[in-house]
Design a protein around this motif. Sequence first.
Motif, PDB file in Angstrom:
ATOM      1  N   MET A  52     -27.809  19.502 -25.385  1.00  0.00           N
ATOM      2  CA  MET A  52     -27.167  20.808 -25.530  1.00  0.00           C
ATOM      3  C   MET A  52     -27.906  21.640 -26.574  1.00  0.00           C
ATOM      4  O   MET A  52     -28.264  21.141 -27.635  1.00  0.00           O
ATOM      5  N   GLY A  53     -28.120  22.921 -26.249  1.00  0.00           N
ATOM      6  CA  GLY A  53     -28.784  23.825 -27.173  1.00  0.00           C
ATOM      7  C   GLY A  53     -27.794  24.653 -27.966  1.00  0.00           C
ATOM      8  O   GLY A  53     -26.766  24.154 -28.420  1.00  0.00           O
ATOM      9  N   ASP A  54     -28.106  25.936 -28.107  1.00  0.00           N
ATOM     10  CA  ASP A  54     -27.243  26.824 -28.884  1.00  0.00           C
ATOM     11  C   ASP A  54     -25.890  27.010 -28.210  1.00  0.00           C
ATOM     12  O   ASP A  54     -25.788  27.026 -26.974  1.00  0.00           O
ATOM     13  N   VAL A  55     -24.861  27.149 -29.017  1.00  0.00           N
ATOM     14  CA  VAL A  55     -23.516  27.484 -28.548  1.00  0.00           C
ATOM     15  C   VAL A  55     -23.113  28.791 -29.221  1.00  0.00           C
ATOM     16  O   VAL A  55     -23.116  28.884 -30.447  1.00  0.00           O
ATOM     17  N   GLU A  56     -22.825  29.805 -28.427  1.00  0.00           N
ATOM     18  CA  GLU A  56     -22.474  31.113 -28.978  1.00  0.00           C
ATOM     19  C   GLU A  56     -21.024  31.453 -28.626  1.00  0.00           C
ATOM     20  O   GLU A  56     -20.669  31.489 -27.444  1.00  0.00           O
ATOM     21  N   LEU A  63     -17.907  28.628 -21.031  1.00  0.00           N
ATOM     22  CA  LEU A  63     -16.804  27.672 -21.113  1.00  0.00           C
ATOM     23  C   LEU A  63     -15.616  28.338 -21.790  1.00  0.00           C
ATOM     24  O   LEU A  63     -15.782  29.128 -22.723  1.00  0.00           O
ATOM     25  N   GLU A  64     -14.418  28.003 -21.328  1.00  0.00           N
ATOM     26  CA  GLU A  64     -13.228  28.593 -21.925  1.00  0.00           C
ATOM     27  C   GLU A  64     -12.808  27.896 -23.210  1.00  0.00           C
ATOM     28  O   GLU A  64     -12.045  28.436 -24.001  1.00  0.00           O
ATOM     29  N   LYS A  65     -13.318  26.680 -23.446  1.00  0.00           N
ATOM     30  CA  LYS A  65     -13.032  25.982 -24.700  1.00  0.00           C
ATOM     31  C   LYS A  65     -14.313  25.424 -25.277  1.00  0.00           C
ATOM     32  O   LYS A  65     -15.292  25.209 -24.570  1.00  0.00           O
ATOM     33  N   GLU A  66     -14.302  25.172 -26.577  1.00  0.00           N
ATOM     34  CA  GLU A  66     -15.515  24.738 -27.268  1.00  0.00           C
ATOM     35  C   GLU A  66     -15.934  23.343 -26.803  1.00  0.00           C
ATOM     36  O   GLU A  66     -15.109  22.425 -26.747  1.00  0.00           O
ATOM     37  N   PRO A  67     -17.220  23.152 -26.495  1.00  0.00           N
ATOM     38  CA  PRO A  67     -17.682  21.843 -26.011  1.00  0.00           C
ATOM     39  C   PRO A  67     -17.928  20.880 -27.172  1.00  0.00           C
ATOM     40  O   PRO A  67     -18.145  21.303 -28.307  1.00  0.00           O
ATOM     41  N   PRO A  68     -17.925  19.575 -26.887  1.00  0.00           N
ATOM     42  CA  PRO A  68     -18.299  18.601 -27.907  1.00  0.00           C
ATOM     43  C   PRO A  68     -19.807  18.631 -28.130  1.00  0.00           C
ATOM     44  O   PRO A  68     -20.558  19.184 -27.322  1.00  0.00           O
ATOM     45  N   ASP A  69     -20.250  18.037 -29.213  1.00  0.00           N
ATOM     46  CA  ASP A  69     -21.683  17.954 -29.498  1.00  0.00           C
ATOM     47  C   ASP A  69     -22.326  16.952 -28.545  1.00  0.00           C
ATOM     48  O   ASP A  69     -21.932  15.783 -28.498  1.00  0.00           O
ATOM     49  N   LEU A  70     -23.318  17.402 -27.786  1.00  0.00           N
ATOM     50  CA  LEU A  70     -23.999  16.538 -26.827  1.00  0.00           C
ATOM     51  C   LEU A  70     -25.415  16.187 -27.277  1.00  0.00           C
ATOM     52  O   LEU A  70     -26.224  15.733 -26.482  1.00  0.00           O
ATOM     53  N   GLY A  71     -25.713  16.417 -28.548  1.00  0.00           N
ATOM     54  CA  GLY A  71     -27.031  16.073 -29.067  1.00  0.00           C
ATOM     55  C   GLY A  71     -28.136  16.883 -28.423  1.00  0.00           C
ATOM     56  O   GLY A  71     -28.013  18.094 -28.239  1.00  0.00           O
ATOM     57  N   GLU A  72     -29.210  16.204 -28.032  1.00  0.00           N
ATOM     58  CA  GLU A  72     -30.383  16.899 -27.492  1.00  0.00           C
ATOM     59  C   GLU A  72     -30.181  17.415 -26.077  1.00  0.00           C
ATOM     60  O   GLU A  72     -31.047  18.097 -25.534  1.00  0.00           O
TER      61      GLU A  72
END
Length: 210
Positions: free
Chosen positions: A85-89, A74-83
């Motif tokens: 969504m896993g790790d964001v690097e 993704l070109e921009k940081e995603p919102p928190d999607l809870g369970e």
Amino acid sequence: MEDLMAYLKRARGGRVVQTGFLPPEAQAELLDLAGREGLNVAFFGGFPLAERKVAVLYPPEVPSVHDPVQVFFLEKEPPDLGEAMGDVEPLEEGFLVALLPKGKKALEEAGFTLLPPPEGALRPSRVRTLVVPSLRVDAVGAKGFGVSRSYFAQGVKAGKVRLRGKVASPKDEMAPGDVLLAEGLGSLRLLAVLGETRRGNYKIKVEVER
């Protein structure tokens, strides 16, 4: 705990059950509970050495289960999607994110463009965050190298593991900065003890080289 028991209840009777992304402490707890029920558990995180992982519970008669996790750029940081969504690097030009299908759908509906990961972006990281029951050599070494505690303890008793330059015993405890050398497995450095969990386990950061 209630959510984990709900997953187990659904898995009884031969069903294959998938969880959302779970933190390391919940993974360890679910693995223990599933073992008591005679169920197999497969974990999927999308990234090499991922911290948050999806668990798939399945009975012994099922030979294998599929990986439900996908990794996107993704070109921009995603919102928190809870369970969902896993790790964001973070990368220099954007973010890598591990998603379940419902997380993918949520981001697409929010206007995000999901792209394939750049070449080489999923190289294994040597640094891992783990949850272990104690700082003993056998507990840290087994979890860090991804082998059973009994298998690693056998190697310790056979003199194949060294701590601080000396042959280690299973009861030796590690401290930040210590390096564990295991014949045939590699080396493990304890970088930091990040704290204790509510269940009395330790959250640690290690660097593993094979």
